[in-house]
Design a protein around this motif. Structure first.
Motif, PDB file in Angstrom:
ATOM      1  N   LEU A  27       0.985  -1.283  -0.091  1.00  0.00           N
ATOM      2  CA  LEU A  27      -0.049  -0.144   0.236  1.00  0.00           C
ATOM      3  C   LEU A  27       0.964   1.172   0.122  1.00  0.00           C
ATOM      4  N   ARG A  28       1.660   1.332   0.889  1.00  0.00           N
ATOM      5  CA  ARG A  28       2.820   2.504   0.941  1.00  0.00           C
ATOM      6  C   ARG A  28       3.293   2.744  -0.301  1.00  0.00           C
ATOM      7  N   ALA A  29       3.712   1.644  -1.127  1.00  0.00           N
ATOM      8  CA  ALA A  29       4.517   1.823  -2.479  1.00  0.00           C
ATOM      9  C   ALA A  29       3.425   2.350  -3.836  1.00  0.00           C
ATOM     10  N   ARG A  30       2.111   2.286  -3.122  1.00  0.00           N
ATOM     11  CA  ARG A  30       1.067   2.660  -4.283  1.00  0.00           C
ATOM     12  C   ARG A  30       0.296   3.966  -3.767  1.00  0.00           C
ATOM     13  N   LEU A  31       0.976   4.875  -2.795  1.00  0.00           N
ATOM     14  CA  LEU A  31       0.403   5.989  -2.305  1.00  0.00           C
ATOM     15  C   LEU A  31       0.367   6.981  -3.353  1.00  0.00           C
ATOM     16  N   GLY A  32       1.443   7.179  -4.211  1.00  0.00           N
ATOM     17  CA  GLY A  32       1.296   8.189  -5.396  1.00  0.00           C
ATOM     18  C   GLY A  32       0.294   7.645  -6.211  1.00  0.00           C
TER      19      GLY A  32
ATOM     20  N   ALA B 267       1.383   9.242   3.554  1.00  0.00           N
ATOM     21  CA  ALA B 267       0.090   9.545   3.323  1.00  0.00           C
ATOM     22  C   ALA B 267      -0.277  10.908   3.532  1.00  0.00           C
ATOM     23  N   HIS B 268      -0.069  11.290   4.868  1.00  0.00           N
ATOM     24  CA  HIS B 268      -0.338  12.863   5.294  1.00  0.00           C
ATOM     25  C   HIS B 268       0.533  13.628   4.384  1.00  0.00           C
ATOM     26  N   ALA B 269       1.744  13.341   4.076  1.00  0.00           N
ATOM     27  CA  ALA B 269       2.728  14.251   3.278  1.00  0.00           C
ATOM     28  C   ALA B 269       2.126  14.362   1.929  1.00  0.00           C
ATOM     29  N   LEU B 270       1.026  13.414   1.453  1.00  0.00           N
ATOM     30  CA  LEU B 270       0.619  13.566   0.264  1.00  0.00           C
ATOM     31  C   LEU B 270      -0.722  14.161   0.167  1.00  0.00           C
ATOM     32  N   GLY B 271      -1.251  14.434   1.477  1.00  0.00           N
ATOM     33  CA  GLY B 271      -2.450  15.129   1.669  1.00  0.00           C
ATOM     34  C   GLY B 271      -3.494  14.197   1.620  1.00  0.00           C
ATOM     35  N   ILE B 272      -3.284  12.728   1.753  1.00  0.00           N
ATOM     36  CA  ILE B 272      -4.413  11.806   2.092  1.00  0.00           C
ATOM     37  C   ILE B 272      -4.451  11.457   3.419  1.00  0.00           C
ATOM     38  N   ARG B 273      -5.755  11.267   4.010  1.00  0.00           N
ATOM     39  CA  ARG B 273      -5.967  11.073   5.314  1.00  0.00           C
ATOM     40  C   ARG B 273      -5.968   9.496   5.301  1.00  0.00           C
ATOM     41  N   VAL B 274      -5.785   8.885   6.496  1.00  0.00           N
ATOM     42  CA  VAL B 274      -5.944   7.480   6.755  1.00  0.00           C
ATOM     43  C   VAL B 274      -6.951   7.233   7.865  1.00  0.00           C
ATOM     44  N   THR B 275      -7.920   6.343   7.677  1.00  0.00           N
ATOM     45  CA  THR B 275      -8.999   5.754   8.516  1.00  0.00           C
ATOM     46  C   THR B 275      -8.848   4.332   8.402  1.00  0.00           C
ATOM     47  N   ILE B 276      -8.932   3.742   9.507  1.00  0.00           N
ATOM     48  CA  ILE B 276      -8.919   2.152   9.883  1.00  0.00           C
ATOM     49  C   ILE B 276     -10.106   1.462  10.391  1.00  0.00           C
ATOM     50  N   ASP B 277     -10.126   0.213  10.107  1.00  0.00           N
ATOM     51  CA  ASP B 277     -11.247  -0.442  10.558  1.00  0.00           C
ATOM     52  C   ASP B 277     -11.098  -0.630  12.069  1.00  0.00           C
ATOM     53  N   LEU B 278     -12.371  -0.448  12.723  1.00  0.00           N
ATOM     54  CA  LEU B 278     -12.546  -0.796  14.066  1.00  0.00           C
ATOM     55  C   LEU B 278     -13.537  -1.636  14.208  1.00  0.00           C
ATOM     56  N   VAL B 279     -13.194  -3.021  15.002  1.00  0.00           N
ATOM     57  CA  VAL B 279     -14.173  -4.097  15.055  1.00  0.00           C
ATOM     58  C   VAL B 279     -14.634  -4.169  16.444  1.00  0.00           C
ATOM     59  N   PRO B 280     -15.403  -3.647  16.829  1.00  0.00           N
ATOM     60  CA  PRO B 280     -15.870  -3.811  18.267  1.00  0.00           C
ATOM     61  C   PRO B 280     -16.862  -4.795  18.674  1.00  0.00           C
ATOM     62  N   ASN B 281     -17.772  -5.499  17.555  1.00  0.00           N
ATOM     63  CA  ASN B 281     -18.769  -6.374  18.232  1.00  0.00           C
ATOM     64  C   ASN B 281     -18.215  -7.786  18.562  1.00  0.00           C
ATOM     65  N   HIS B 282     -17.201  -8.129  18.183  1.00  0.00           N
ATOM     66  CA  HIS B 282     -16.466  -9.585  18.709  1.00  0.00           C
ATOM     67  C   HIS B 282     -14.953  -9.286  18.570  1.00  0.00           C
ATOM     68  N   SER B 283     -14.575 -10.282  18.922  1.00  0.00           N
ATOM     69  CA  SER B 283     -13.003 -10.555  18.963  1.00  0.00           C
ATOM     70  C   SER B 283     -12.649 -11.736  18.268  1.00  0.00           C
ATOM     71  N   SER B 284     -11.467 -12.260  18.183  1.00  0.00           N
ATOM     72  CA  SER B 284     -11.050 -13.651  17.632  1.00  0.00           C
ATOM     73  C   SER B 284     -11.069 -14.399  18.913  1.00  0.00           C
ATOM     74  N   HIS B 285     -11.279 -16.008  18.324  1.00  0.00           N
ATOM     75  CA  HIS B 285     -11.425 -16.891  19.658  1.00  0.00           C
ATOM     76  C   HIS B 285      -9.816 -16.748  20.205  1.00  0.00           C
ATOM     77  N   ASP B 286      -8.859 -16.402  19.410  1.00  0.00           N
ATOM     78  CA  ASP B 286      -7.489 -16.304  19.918  1.00  0.00           C
ATOM     79  C   ASP B 286      -7.326 -15.189  20.843  1.00  0.00           C
ATOM     80  N   HIS B 287      -8.024 -14.216  20.999  1.00  0.00           N
ATOM     81  CA  HIS B 287      -7.891 -13.078  21.845  1.00  0.00           C
ATOM     82  C   HIS B 287      -7.494 -13.651  23.311  1.00  0.00           C
ATOM     83  N   GLU B 288      -6.774 -13.017  23.888  1.00  0.00           N
ATOM     84  CA  GLU B 288      -6.444 -13.464  25.351  1.00  0.00           C
ATOM     85  C   GLU B 288      -7.576 -13.415  26.174  1.00  0.00           C
ATOM     86  N   TRP B 289      -8.486 -12.445  25.982  1.00  0.00           N
ATOM     87  CA  TRP B 289      -9.773 -12.540  26.846  1.00  0.00           C
ATOM     88  C   TRP B 289     -10.475 -13.756  26.555  1.00  0.00           C
TER      89      TRP B 289
END
Length: 556
Positions: free
Chosen positions: A57-62, A112-134
Motif C-alpha cells: 500500500l505504501r508503495a502505491r500511495l502516489g 500518506a499525510h505528506a501527500l495530503g491523504i488522510r487515513v482511516t482504519i477499521d474498528l471491529v468492536p462487536n466481537h474478538s477472535s477466539h484467539d484473543h487473550e480474553w
C-alpha cells in the motif's frame, strides 16, 4: 475497447483540501470527501508472499494521490488467525506480521499525510477472535466468572442444556451458538472463531476506548466501525422471528434481535466522546438499517459523523430503483448534521460491474454509475478496483476461503469473488500485484487491458474517467451545495441539479435522449450527435433556471 468519454479538460487533480481552501486540520474535512477502501489482502503485495500488505500500500500511495482520492479506509491489518480474513481480531492494538509491523504502519501514515491523504482504519468492536487473550481466559475460567462476563456465555436449553440458549442464526450460516466442554454456550453472530463481546460490561467499553486512543495517538484520522448496528443485545436474549440467513449482513427488520437494539446508541456516544478529544477525527458506521428514521438515530449530534447508506449499493439498474435509493438516502440524513454517504461496491457484496450485467453491458453501466455516485452531494466511498472496472471472478470451489462457503455447507459461495487482488501491470497473473507467482486468491487470465498501467495511458479507460471526475469534483464550483433538485427528464431517465450548477443526467431508457442544457463537463461514454446514449451519464454545468422547465422540487 471501452467507449471514448466526452470531456472538457480541467486543471490537474488537486485534493479537495487544496481546491476548497481546507487543510489536513480542517475540522469537518470528511463532509464531501472521496474515500478509497483498501482491502489490504488484495491491494498490493510488498514482500512477494501473494498477500497484500502495508508495504505494498505504501508503495502505491502516489497512484492514489494521482487518482484524486482524499482519504483511505484500510480493512483490518491486526493480529488474527484469519478465520474471517482479519475481522477476527486477536489483538486490536498491533499489526499482523503478514501485513507488516507498527513501524511500517507509522511510515505509511506519515507518507500518506505528506501527500495530503488522510487515513482511516477499521474498528471491529462487536466481537474478538477466539484467539484473543480474553477469550482464551474465558475458556479456562468457570461459568459465572469475570472472564466469561466479557462475552455472552449462557447455559443451554433442554433437560441437559444440550440445546442452544435461543434460536438466533449466525450470519455465516448455522446457529449463532457454540458449546464449550463444560457445557455452556457462547454467542457468535458471525463465525465460531468470532465470539461476541458483551458491551453491557464496562470493561469491554473501556477496552474499546483504549484501542481508539492507541490509534488516534498515532495520528489516524478516523475509523470505519464494523457492524455498527451490533454491540447491543436485548435483555434475556429472547428468541427472534425465525429466519434463514443468506450469508449477507443485511437488515432483516424489527424481529431480528441481533442488530439495531436501542442500547447500541450508548456505545456510539462513548465512541463519539473519545473522538471529541481529537479534533478533526471522525467515524463512519457500517449500519445495515433500511428504515430512514432508525438510520438517522446513528447520526445524532453525539453519535457517528457518517453512516453508510447501502440503498445505492443494493438498488437495481432501473430509474425507479435508483431514484428511490437517492431519495431515501437523502431523507435519512435530513435533519441531521451528517451528509449522505454513497457506496456502489465493497468487500462484502458483488461488484457493480457484475451486478449490472457483467461484460460490456456491466462495464458501460458501471461507468455511468460512477458519474451518478460522484455527482451526488455528500461523501463517496470507492472500493479498490472500482476505478479499473473490476468484475467479480467465478472461482473454482477449491480456491474459496470465505467462512460463508464452509458454514453453509457449500450452498453459499461467499464473498471471495469480489476480493480478487488488484491488477497493476503486465499481461499475465499476478499482473504486478506480487513479485511471487501465487496470490492468496487466484487471478484470472485475460486481464491485461484491465491493469492500472494499461488504463493509465488510455483516455477512454474507466480509470481515466474516474481521474477526470474526481478532478472536476474537487475543483469545480458547480459541485457546491448540499442540496439536490430533481429536474424533469425523458421517460427512463434521471436528472438532477446541484445548487452550484451541476446537472447530472442518467439515461436508462431504451433510446438516446437529448443532452441537458449547459456546458458538457464529462460523459461516461461517447455522445452521439448531441444526444446521450442508453446506459450513459453526463455532467453539464448550468447556471439559473433550465429554459422551458420547471423544477421538480428540492430534495435534501
Amino acid at each position: 475497447m471501452p467507449p471514448e468519454p466526452t470531456t472538457v479538460k480541467g486543471p490537474p487533480a488537486p485534493h479537495r483540501s487544496q481546491a476548497r481552501g481546507g487543510s489536513l486540520q480542517r475540522a469537518e474535512w470528511w463532509r464531501e470527501a472521496v474515500f478509497y477502501q483498501v482491502y489490504i489482502r488484495s491491494f498490493a503485495d510488498g514482500n512477494g508472499d501473494g498477500v497484500g500488505d502495508l508495504a505494498g500500500l505504501r508503495a502505491r500511495l502516489g497512484y492514489l494521490r494521482d487518482l484524486g482520492v482524499d482519504a483511505l479506509w484500510i480493512t483490518p491489518f491486526y493480529p488474527s488467525p484469519m478465520a474471517d480474513h482479519g475481522y477476527d481480531v486477536a489483538d486490536p492494538r498491533d499489526v499482523e506480521p503478514v501485513f507488516g509491523d507498527l513501524a511500517g504502519f507509522d511510515a505509511l501514515l506519515a507518507e500518506a499525510h505528506a501527500l495530503g491523504i488522510r487515513v482511516t482504519i477499521d474498528l471491529v468492536p462487536n466481537h474478538s477472535s477466539h484467539d484473543h487473550e480474553w477469550f482464551q481466559a474465558a475458556l479456562a475460567a468457570a461459568p459465572g466468572s469475570p472472564e466469561r462476563a466479557r462475552y455472552l456465555f449462557r447455559d443451554g436449553r433442554g433437560p441437559d442444556g444440550s440445546e442452544p440458549p435461543n434460536n438466533w442464526p449466525s450470519v455465516f450460516g448455522g446457529p449463532a451458538w457454540t458449546r464449550v466442554p463444560d457445557g455452556q454456550w457462547y454467542l457468535h453472530i458471525f463465525a465460531p472463531e468470532q465470539p461476541d463481546l458483551d458491551f453491557a460490561n464496562p470493561e469491554v467499553v473501556a477496552d474499546l476506548e483504549e484501542t481508539m486512543r492507541f490509534w488516534l495517538d498515532r495520528g489516524v484520522d478516523g475509523f470505519r466501525i464494523d457492524v455498527a448496528h451490533g454491540m447491543a443485545k436485548p435483555d434475556g436474549l429472547p428468541d427472534m422471528v425465525p429466519m434463514e440467513d443468506t450469508g449477507l449482513l443485511d437488515d432483516h427488520g424489527p424481529g431480528d434481535h441481533r442488530f439495531d437494539q436501542d442500547g447500541v446508541h450508548v456505545v456510539h456516544r462513548r465512541i463519539r466522546s473519545v473522538l471529541e478529544e481529537y479534533p478533526g477525527r471522525m467515524a463512519v458506521g457500517e449500519v445495515w438499517v433500511s428504515d430512514d428514521q432508525r438510520l438517522a438515530r446513528y447520526l445524532r449530534p453525539d453519535e457517528l459523523q457518517l453512516a453508510f447508506n447501502f440503498k445505492l449499493l443494493t438498488a437495481e439498474w432501473t430509474p425507479a430503483a435508483l431514484r428511490d435509493a437517492v431519495v431515501h438516502s437523502l431523507a435519512a440524513v435530513a435533519g441531521t448534521h451528517a451528509p449522505a454517504c454513497w457506496v456502489l461496491s465493497n468487500h462484502d457484496r458483488p461488484r457493480h460491474v457484475t451486478r449490472y450485467g457483467g461484460g460490456e453491458l456491466g462495464s458501460r453501466r458501471a461507468r455511468a454509475a460512477a458519474l451518478l455516485q460522484l455527482a451526488l452531494p455528500g461523501v463517496a466511498y470507492l472500493y479498490n478496483g472500482d476505478e479499473l472496472g473490476m468484475p467479480d471472478v467465478d472461482l473454482p470451489d477449491a480456491a474459496l476461503q470465505d467462512p460463508i462457503w464452509f458454514r453453509s455447507g457449500g450452498r453459499e459461495r461467499g464473498r471471495d469473488a469480489c476480493r480478487i487482488p488488484v491488477p497493476w501491470s503486465g499481461t499475465e497473473p499476478p499482473y504486478g500485484f506480487s513479485s511471487g507467482s501465487a496470490t492468496w486468491l487466484p487471478m484470472p487470465e485475460g486481464w491485461a487491458e484491465l491493469t492500472a498501467e494499461a488504463q493509465a495511458v488510455q483516455p477512454a479507460s474507466i480509470q481515466s474517467l474516474y481521474r477526470t471526475a474526481l478532478a472536476l469534483r474537487a475543483s469545480s464550483p458547480a459541485f457546491a451545495g448540499a442540496e439536490l433538485e430533481w429536474l424533469p427528464a425523458p421517460d427512463g431517465c434521471l436528472a438532477f441539479r446541484r445548487p452550484g450548477g451541476l446537472v447530472c443526467l442518467l439515461n436508462l431508457s431504451g433510446a438516446a435522449v437529448p443532452l441537458p442544457e449547459g456546458r458538457v463537463m464529462l460523459a461516461s461514454g461517447p455522445l452521439e450527435n448531441g444526444t446521450v446514449p442508453v446506459d450513459t451519464a453526463v455532467w453539464a454545468e448550468h447556471q439559473g433556471v433550465v429554459p422551458g422547465q420547471e423544477s421538480a422540487g428540492p430534495v435534501r
